[in-house]
Design a protein around this motif. Structure first.
Motif, PDB file in Angstrom:
ATOM      1  N   VAL A  57     -29.042 -19.600  -6.263  1.00  0.00           N
ATOM      2  CA  VAL A  57     -29.168 -18.279  -5.629  1.00  0.00           C
ATOM      3  C   VAL A  57     -28.884 -18.293  -4.007  1.00  0.00           C
ATOM      4  O   VAL A  57     -28.809 -19.451  -3.504  1.00  0.00           O
ATOM      5  N   GLU A  58     -28.483 -17.150  -3.414  1.00  0.00           N
ATOM      6  CA  GLU A  58     -28.530 -17.195  -2.010  1.00  0.00           C
ATOM      7  C   GLU A  58     -29.862 -16.552  -1.570  1.00  0.00           C
ATOM      8  O   GLU A  58     -30.289 -15.513  -2.060  1.00  0.00           O
ATOM      9  N   ALA A  59     -30.463 -17.186  -0.374  1.00  0.00           N
ATOM     10  CA  ALA A  59     -31.472 -17.000   0.240  1.00  0.00           C
ATOM     11  C   ALA A  59     -31.120 -15.856   1.546  1.00  0.00           C
ATOM     12  O   ALA A  59     -30.019 -16.098   2.137  1.00  0.00           O
ATOM     13  N   VAL A 116     -27.979 -21.079   1.944  1.00  0.00           N
ATOM     14  CA  VAL A 116     -28.827 -20.417   2.895  1.00  0.00           C
ATOM     15  C   VAL A 116     -27.602 -20.163   3.870  1.00  0.00           C
ATOM     16  O   VAL A 116     -26.742 -21.103   4.265  1.00  0.00           O
ATOM     17  N   ASN A 117     -27.846 -19.073   4.521  1.00  0.00           N
ATOM     18  CA  ASN A 117     -26.959 -18.792   5.547  1.00  0.00           C
ATOM     19  C   ASN A 117     -27.344 -19.222   7.037  1.00  0.00           C
ATOM     20  O   ASN A 117     -28.453 -19.291   7.281  1.00  0.00           O
ATOM     21  N   ILE A 118     -26.166 -20.053   7.685  1.00  0.00           N
ATOM     22  CA  ILE A 118     -26.435 -20.647   8.818  1.00  0.00           C
ATOM     23  C   ILE A 118     -25.789 -19.615  10.239  1.00  0.00           C
ATOM     24  O   ILE A 118     -24.530 -19.592   9.887  1.00  0.00           O
ATOM     25  N   LEU A 148     -24.708 -24.849   2.654  1.00  0.00           N
ATOM     26  CA  LEU A 148     -24.701 -23.958   3.945  1.00  0.00           C
ATOM     27  C   LEU A 148     -23.582 -23.175   3.983  1.00  0.00           C
ATOM     28  O   LEU A 148     -22.704 -23.352   3.935  1.00  0.00           O
ATOM     29  N   GLU A 149     -24.082 -21.660   3.948  1.00  0.00           N
ATOM     30  CA  GLU A 149     -22.905 -20.662   4.149  1.00  0.00           C
ATOM     31  C   GLU A 149     -22.679 -20.267   5.769  1.00  0.00           C
ATOM     32  O   GLU A 149     -23.721 -19.994   6.473  1.00  0.00           O
ATOM     33  N   ILE A 150     -21.658 -20.563   6.009  1.00  0.00           N
ATOM     34  CA  ILE A 150     -21.099 -20.162   7.562  1.00  0.00           C
ATOM     35  C   ILE A 150     -19.898 -19.364   7.467  1.00  0.00           C
ATOM     36  O   ILE A 150     -19.049 -19.442   6.934  1.00  0.00           O
ATOM     37  N   LEU A 178     -17.578 -21.449   3.488  1.00  0.00           N
ATOM     38  CA  LEU A 178     -17.021 -20.491   4.277  1.00  0.00           C
ATOM     39  C   LEU A 178     -17.178 -19.129   3.767  1.00  0.00           C
ATOM     40  O   LEU A 178     -16.665 -18.861   2.864  1.00  0.00           O
ATOM     41  N   ASP A 179     -18.215 -18.409   4.390  1.00  0.00           N
ATOM     42  CA  ASP A 179     -18.685 -17.008   3.863  1.00  0.00           C
ATOM     43  C   ASP A 179     -17.665 -15.873   4.664  1.00  0.00           C
ATOM     44  O   ASP A 179     -17.028 -16.052   5.602  1.00  0.00           O
ATOM     45  N   ASP A 180     -17.742 -14.840   3.766  1.00  0.00           N
ATOM     46  CA  ASP A 180     -16.792 -13.830   4.184  1.00  0.00           C
ATOM     47  C   ASP A 180     -15.498 -14.173   4.404  1.00  0.00           C
ATOM     48  O   ASP A 180     -14.749 -13.618   5.359  1.00  0.00           O
ATOM     49  N   ILE A 199     -15.616 -21.627  -0.975  1.00  0.00           N
ATOM     50  CA  ILE A 199     -15.498 -20.434  -0.166  1.00  0.00           C
ATOM     51  C   ILE A 199     -15.842 -19.290  -0.824  1.00  0.00           C
ATOM     52  O   ILE A 199     -15.963 -19.314  -2.167  1.00  0.00           O
ATOM     53  N   LYS A 200     -16.219 -18.224  -0.055  1.00  0.00           N
ATOM     54  CA  LYS A 200     -16.970 -16.902  -0.467  1.00  0.00           C
ATOM     55  C   LYS A 200     -16.247 -15.786  -0.322  1.00  0.00           C
ATOM     56  O   LYS A 200     -16.195 -15.527   0.669  1.00  0.00           O
ATOM     57  N   ILE A 201     -15.523 -15.293  -1.163  1.00  0.00           N
ATOM     58  CA  ILE A 201     -14.880 -13.955  -0.994  1.00  0.00           C
ATOM     59  C   ILE A 201     -15.447 -12.901  -0.363  1.00  0.00           C
ATOM     60  O   ILE A 201     -16.607 -12.700  -1.402  1.00  0.00           O
TER      61      ILE A 201
HETATM   62 CA    CA Z   1     -23.898 -15.318   2.740  1.00  0.00          CA
END
Ligand code: CA
Ligand code: C2E
Ligand code: CA
Ligand code: CA
Length: 278
Positions: A57-59, A116-118, A148-150, A178-180, A199-201
């Motif tokens: 899950v993503e918080a 988790v987003n940082i 950790l999503e950055i 690496l987010d976005d 990586i997160k497209i």
């Molecule tokens: Ca995110």
């Protein structure tokens, strides 16, 4: 006419002052939101493509204010970053999410993963690293369960600062995403020079990749490169079956989006987990 112009001017002027007022109110109220217990955390499921199984899950932070109502992160995260409150906010989300996930299942085989987003702002706070490790230790959750999503904005700090920090976090066991991905201008160069695990497209590509050849090729290329580099590739914002089918075809690893679930409360998430067990 002149009167019309004046009316228009007043209209826009009022619109702008309403926006400024709201922002000021958000700034003012956010400072106390934490101690008043107005912030909470929702969890959006991440499904593995190949097995269509819930794997993590993503918080996501949520703020309900008695008079402002629901304020969404796109409105308050930037305010928190400007005021420096982001440090407490991200740590609150991190701790709460660790506790919730730990209560759902301890660290064994098949335990749900947590993303988790940082904020890039807080990544370079000197105590930040220790805070994350301390929280994991006190909750009893393994850093290996956590990604950790950055976003690429992190590179406002410069590569020389970010690289050793990433290395330290990896060494501790955290996954790094690496987010976005794809929205920045040098995404590709980061892939081979940083110890990333994922990586997160970005949603903006998933939005339109069925309709535009260019976006389609981009998504296909990103998935391909990610997989070839041994990274987990996540697609966010998946809303339809046809998007899902195409991503499966491209061999994407994980998907997240309204097609499966909106962000859920911890109660909704645990119901879902129970259902999956049966
Ligand atoms: Ca995110
Ligand atoms: P993000 O990290 O890119 O998170 C994904 C956003 O897309 C979330 O918005 C999520 O609710 C939304 N979303 C997920 N699936 C779909 C879909 O199928 N369709 C559409 N249209 N949207 C979808 P949310 O929760 O409003 O968060 C917005 C942004 O705020 C996040 O973008 C993230 O950058 C930031 N954020 C949220 N929580 C935190 C936090 O605790 N700390 C920090 N630093 N940033 C946060
Ligand atoms: Ca994202
Ligand atoms: Ca985003």
């Amino acid at each position: 006419s002149k009167a019309d112009k004046k009316g228009q001017y007043l209209f826009y002027n009022n619109l702008i002052s309403v926006q400024i007022m709201r922002k000021m109110e958000i700034q003012h109220e956010l400072a106390r939101a934490l101690e008043r217990g107005e912030l909470s955390v929702h969890y959006q499921p991440q499904m593995s493509m190949r097995e269509e199984k819930l794997v993590g899950v993503e918080a996501l932070a949520r703020w309900f204010h008695p008079s402002l109502g629901n304020v969404f992160p796109d409105e308050f995260i930037s305010v928190a970053e400007e005021s420096g409150m982001i440090h407490d906010l991200d740590l609150f989300v991190f701790r709460r999410a660790c506790e919730d996930l730990y209560a759902l299942s301890s660290n064994g085989e098949g335990a749900l993963k947590l993303s988790v987003n940082i904020s890039p702002v807080q990544l370079t706070e000197p105590e930040f690293f220790c805070d994350l490790v301390d929280i994991c230790t006190s909750v009893g959750i393994a850093p290996e369960r956590i990604t950790l999503e950055i976003t690429e904005n992190v590179f406002i700090h410069g590569f020389d600062i970010v690289k050793p920090l990433f290395a330290k976090l990896r060494q501790q066991g955290f996954g790094l995403s690496l987010d976005d991905f794809g929205t920045g201008y040098s995404s590709l160069s980061y892939i081979n020079s940083l110890p990333l695990t994922e990586i997160k497209i970005d949603r903006s590509f998933i939005n339109k990749f069925l309709d535009f050849y260019q976006s389609d090729m981009l998504v296909r290329m990103i998935v391909g490169i990610g997989r070839l580099c041994g990274l987990v590739v996540v697609a966010e914002g998946v809303e339809t079956k046809s998007q899902l089918d195409k991503l499966l075809n491209y061999d994407c690893d994980l998907v997240q989006g309204y097609y499966f679930d909106r962000p859920l409360t911890i109660e909704q998430l645990s119901e879902k987990v129970e259902l999956c067990k049966e």
